[in-house]
Scaffold this active site. Structure first.
Site, PDB file in Angstrom:
ATOM      1  N   LYS A  18      38.001  83.725  54.133  1.00 32.84           N
ATOM      2  CA  LYS A  18      38.372  82.611  53.228  1.00 32.84           C
ATOM      3  C   LYS A  18      37.344  82.466  52.093  1.00 32.84           C
ATOM      4  O   LYS A  18      37.706  82.437  50.914  1.00 32.84           O
ATOM      5  CB  LYS A  18      38.476  81.285  54.014  1.00 32.84           C
ATOM      6  CG  LYS A  18      39.499  81.311  55.128  1.00 32.84           C
ATOM      7  CD  LYS A  18      39.592  79.989  55.847  1.00 32.84           C
ATOM      8  CE  LYS A  18      38.376  79.609  56.673  1.00 32.84           C
ATOM      9  NZ  LYS A  18      38.131  80.480  57.849  1.00 32.84           N
ATOM     10  N   ARG A  94      42.822  71.188  58.970  1.00 34.59           N
ATOM     11  CA  ARG A  94      42.768  72.019  60.174  1.00 34.59           C
ATOM     12  C   ARG A  94      43.469  71.378  61.348  1.00 34.59           C
ATOM     13  O   ARG A  94      43.356  71.871  62.474  1.00 34.59           O
ATOM     14  CB  ARG A  94      41.314  72.261  60.578  1.00 34.59           C
ATOM     15  CG  ARG A  94      40.688  73.334  59.756  1.00 34.59           C
ATOM     16  CD  ARG A  94      39.371  73.753  60.352  1.00 34.59           C
ATOM     17  NE  ARG A  94      38.548  74.218  59.265  1.00 34.59           N
ATOM     18  CZ  ARG A  94      37.785  75.284  59.314  1.00 34.59           C
ATOM     19  NH1 ARG A  94      37.688  75.982  60.393  1.00 34.59           N
ATOM     20  NH2 ARG A  94      37.089  75.640  58.272  1.00 34.59           N
ATOM     21  N   ARG A 148      27.394  88.753  58.898  1.00 35.28           N
ATOM     22  CA  ARG A 148      27.430  87.956  57.656  1.00 35.28           C
ATOM     23  C   ARG A 148      26.037  87.460  57.264  1.00 35.28           C
ATOM     24  O   ARG A 148      25.254  87.028  58.105  1.00 35.28           O
ATOM     25  CB  ARG A 148      28.345  86.732  57.820  1.00 35.28           C
ATOM     26  CG  ARG A 148      28.215  85.794  56.621  1.00 35.28           C
ATOM     27  CD  ARG A 148      29.279  84.773  56.517  1.00 35.28           C
ATOM     28  NE  ARG A 148      29.536  84.069  57.755  1.00 35.28           N
ATOM     29  CZ  ARG A 148      30.592  83.286  57.947  1.00 35.28           C
ATOM     30  NH1 ARG A 148      31.468  83.124  56.986  1.00 35.28           N
ATOM     31  NH2 ARG A 148      30.764  82.670  59.087  1.00 35.28           N
ATOM     32  N   ARG A 188      34.860  78.771  68.055  1.00 29.91           N
ATOM     33  CA  ARG A 188      35.564  78.393  66.809  1.00 29.91           C
ATOM     34  C   ARG A 188      36.972  78.979  66.782  1.00 29.91           C
ATOM     35  O   ARG A 188      37.923  78.342  66.329  1.00 29.91           O
ATOM     36  CB  ARG A 188      34.771  78.877  65.584  1.00 29.91           C
ATOM     37  CG  ARG A 188      33.676  77.905  65.169  1.00 29.91           C
ATOM     38  CD  ARG A 188      32.486  78.591  64.537  1.00 29.91           C
ATOM     39  NE  ARG A 188      32.762  79.320  63.317  1.00 29.91           N
ATOM     40  CZ  ARG A 188      31.940  80.245  62.795  1.00 29.91           C
ATOM     41  NH1 ARG A 188      30.798  80.525  63.393  1.00 29.91           N
ATOM     42  NH2 ARG A 188      32.252  80.855  61.682  1.00 29.91           N
TER      43      ARG A 188
HETATM   44  P1  AP5 Z   1      33.904  84.900  54.987  1.00 25.55           P
HETATM   45  O1  AP5 Z   1      34.587  85.083  53.686  1.00 25.55           O
HETATM   46  O2  AP5 Z   1      32.571  84.241  54.995  1.00 25.55           O
HETATM   47  O3  AP5 Z   1      34.916  84.240  56.060  1.00 25.55           O
HETATM   48  P2  AP5 Z   1      35.427  82.736  56.247  1.00 25.55           P
HETATM   49  O4  AP5 Z   1      36.869  82.827  56.609  1.00 25.55           O
HETATM   50  O5  AP5 Z   1      35.050  81.915  55.058  1.00 25.55           O
HETATM   51  O6  AP5 Z   1      34.604  82.380  57.547  1.00 25.55           O
HETATM   52  P3  AP5 Z   1      33.913  81.044  58.047  1.00 25.55           P
HETATM   53  O7  AP5 Z   1      33.072  81.465  59.216  1.00 25.55           O
HETATM   54  O8  AP5 Z   1      33.213  80.331  56.930  1.00 25.55           O
HETATM   55  O9  AP5 Z   1      35.117  80.215  58.544  1.00 25.55           O
HETATM   56  P4  AP5 Z   1      35.066  79.053  59.558  1.00 25.55           P
HETATM   57  O10 AP5 Z   1      36.400  78.482  59.402  1.00 25.55           O
HETATM   58  O11 AP5 Z   1      34.642  79.455  60.913  1.00 25.55           O
HETATM   59  O12 AP5 Z   1      33.833  78.167  59.021  1.00 25.55           O
HETATM   60  P5  AP5 Z   1      33.734  76.859  58.136  1.00 25.55           P
HETATM   61  O13 AP5 Z   1      32.467  76.908  57.377  1.00 25.55           O
HETATM   62  O14 AP5 Z   1      34.985  76.606  57.389  1.00 25.55           O
HETATM   63  O15 AP5 Z   1      33.773  86.364  55.643  1.00 25.55           O
HETATM   64  C1  AP5 Z   1      33.114  86.569  56.877  1.00 25.55           C
HETATM   65  C2  AP5 Z   1      32.319  87.893  56.819  1.00 25.55           C
HETATM   66  O16 AP5 Z   1      33.249  88.977  56.723  1.00 25.55           O
HETATM   67  C3  AP5 Z   1      31.396  88.001  55.584  1.00 25.55           C
HETATM   68  O17 AP5 Z   1      30.222  88.665  55.966  1.00 25.55           O
HETATM   69  C4  AP5 Z   1      32.199  88.851  54.592  1.00 25.55           C
HETATM   70  O18 AP5 Z   1      31.363  89.609  53.742  1.00 25.55           O
HETATM   71  C5  AP5 Z   1      33.036  89.717  55.521  1.00 25.55           C
HETATM   72  N1  AP5 Z   1      34.367  90.018  54.965  1.00 25.55           N
HETATM   73  C6  AP5 Z   1      35.174  89.164  54.269  1.00 25.55           C
HETATM   74  N2  AP5 Z   1      36.319  89.775  53.928  1.00 25.55           N
HETATM   75  C7  AP5 Z   1      36.234  91.038  54.438  1.00 25.55           C
HETATM   76  C8  AP5 Z   1      37.131  92.169  54.440  1.00 25.55           C
HETATM   77  N3  AP5 Z   1      38.327  92.119  53.838  1.00 25.55           N
HETATM   78  N4  AP5 Z   1      36.730  93.296  55.080  1.00 25.55           N
HETATM   79  C9  AP5 Z   1      35.504  93.360  55.699  1.00 25.55           C
HETATM   80  N5  AP5 Z   1      34.626  92.329  55.730  1.00 25.55           N
HETATM   81  C10 AP5 Z   1      34.993  91.191  55.107  1.00 25.55           C
HETATM   82  O19 AP5 Z   1      33.633  75.731  59.276  1.00 25.55           O
HETATM   83  C11 AP5 Z   1      32.476  75.655  60.090  1.00 25.55           C
HETATM   84  C12 AP5 Z   1      32.600  74.492  61.052  1.00 25.55           C
HETATM   85  O20 AP5 Z   1      32.703  73.245  60.309  1.00 25.55           O
HETATM   86  C13 AP5 Z   1      33.851  74.481  61.961  1.00 25.55           C
HETATM   87  O21 AP5 Z   1      33.634  75.258  63.130  1.00 25.55           O
HETATM   88  C14 AP5 Z   1      34.011  72.979  62.263  1.00 25.55           C
HETATM   89  O22 AP5 Z   1      33.093  72.574  63.262  1.00 25.55           O
HETATM   90  C15 AP5 Z   1      33.606  72.334  60.943  1.00 25.55           C
HETATM   91  N6  AP5 Z   1      34.776  72.112  60.069  1.00 25.55           N
HETATM   92  C16 AP5 Z   1      35.129  72.849  58.973  1.00 25.55           C
HETATM   93  N7  AP5 Z   1      36.280  72.380  58.445  1.00 25.55           N
HETATM   94  C17 AP5 Z   1      36.659  71.325  59.213  1.00 25.55           C
HETATM   95  C18 AP5 Z   1      37.766  70.435  59.194  1.00 25.55           C
HETATM   96  N8  AP5 Z   1      38.750  70.558  58.287  1.00 25.55           N
HETATM   97  N9  AP5 Z   1      37.840  69.471  60.158  1.00 25.55           N
HETATM   98  C19 AP5 Z   1      36.884  69.349  61.088  1.00 25.55           C
HETATM   99  N10 AP5 Z   1      35.808  70.166  61.178  1.00 25.55           N
HETATM  100  C20 AP5 Z   1      35.690  71.148  60.252  1.00 25.55           C
END
Ligand code: AP5
Length: 237
Positions: A18, A94, A148, A188
């Site tokens: 994402k 979410r 990452r 997660r």
């Molecule tokens: P990356 O682009 O960083 O992936 P991402 O989908 O953004 O992953 P996140 O870990 O940020 O998602 P998440 O939903 O777990 O975390 P968030 O911060 O939203 O890519 C990942 C890796 O892969 C990178 O190294 C990249 O280089 C590589 N990559 C990317 N594309 C690639 C490809 N095509 N091929 C190969 N490699 C690739 O949430 C964190 C926490 O916050 C949650 O667990 C929750 O506790 C809380 N939270 C967040 N949103 C909410 C909400 N709406 N409500 C309640 N709690 C929430």
């Protein structure tokens, strides 16, 4: 008159790409990137009570309670830059409660992008391969999370194998997220599986499913095609 700005949501499992796609989308389309996870990490960094509470849930891979998240995202969406340039909402909503709240506040997206990281199983292959589908999927996501790295200076997302830093200087300053361990990403992922269906139902008619298991440029090409079309349609109105 200025065309109505685009309003886009992007969803997908942890590490489905994402944030990486949001970097590419905002660069081309100038939308305001609003990531629920980034807002929460900023809250933690500020040392506030809400931040401390949020961290407890994030460490367990659970959703942070709505009383912290819902208003935080709403306020960011209402800022003038989001209203004028359009927004790209990442990792929100979410849950059904969050999706319903957004609708009640009057925020309706033009497109809901769903990044799917899965192994394509050809028809006719052995059944056990189909059954192991989720396991393989999980392995890819774990590998992405563990590799990452983030650049605290530019905010850019790297991966030691798939998207390595361009220079030694950048490599030396890269950091890791506190929830980027194999154990935590599995939690997660469980939370994601429990909530995703309800959100998908809400946006079914405007959903674009994208294959996220190809190089990031190829993932972007799929998204770019749909956004260009939306953009062109807007200009004609
Ligand atoms: P990356 O682009 O960083 O992936 P991402 O989908 O953004 O992953 P996140 O870990 O940020 O998602 P998440 O939903 O777990 O975390 P968030 O911060 O939203 O890519 C990942 C890796 O892969 C990178 O190294 C990249 O280089 C590589 N990559 C990317 N594309 C690639 C490809 N095509 N091929 C190969 N490699 C690739 O949430 C964190 C926490 O916050 C949650 O667990 C929750 O506790 C809380 N939270 C967040 N949103 C909410 C909400 N709406 N409500 C309640 N709690 C929430």
């Amino acid at each position: 008159a200025k065309a109505d700005p685009l309003k886009i949501m992007i969803s997908g499992a942890p590490a489905s790409g994402k944030g990486t796609q949001c970097e590419l989308i905002t660069k081309k389309y100038g939308l305001v990137h609003i990531a629920a996870g980034d807002l929460l990490r900023a809250e933690i960094a500020s040392g506030s009570e809400n931040g401390k509470r949020a961290k407890e849930y994030m460490e367990k891979g659970q959703l942070v309670p709505n009383e912290i998240v819902v208003m935080m995202v709403k306020e960011r969406l209402l800022l003038p830059d989001s209203q004028e340039n359009g927004w790209l909402l990442d990792g929100y909503p979410r849950s059904l409660v969050q999706a319903t709240a957004l609708k009640e506040f009057g925020f309706q997206p033009d497109l809901f992008i769903l990044l799917e990281v899965r192994i394509l199983v050809a028809a006719g292959m052995l059944y056990y391969l189909v059954a192991s589908h989720y396991l393989v999927n999980e392995e890819i996501l774990v590998e992405r999370v563990v590799g990452r790295r983030l650049d605290p200076v530019t905010g850019k997302i790297y991966h030691l194998k798939y998207s390595p830093p361009e220079t030694e200087e950048i490599a030396a300053r890269l950091t890791q997220r506190f929830d980027d361990t194999e154990e935590k990403v599995k939690l997660r992922l469980q939370t994601h599986h429990q909530n995703v269906e309800a959100v998908l139902l809400m946006y079914e008619d405007i959903t674009l499913k994208v294959n996220g298991n190809v190089p990031k440029e190829d993932v972007f090409a799929q998204i770019d095609g749909a956004l260009t079309k939306l953009h062109e349609d807007r200009k004609l109105i």
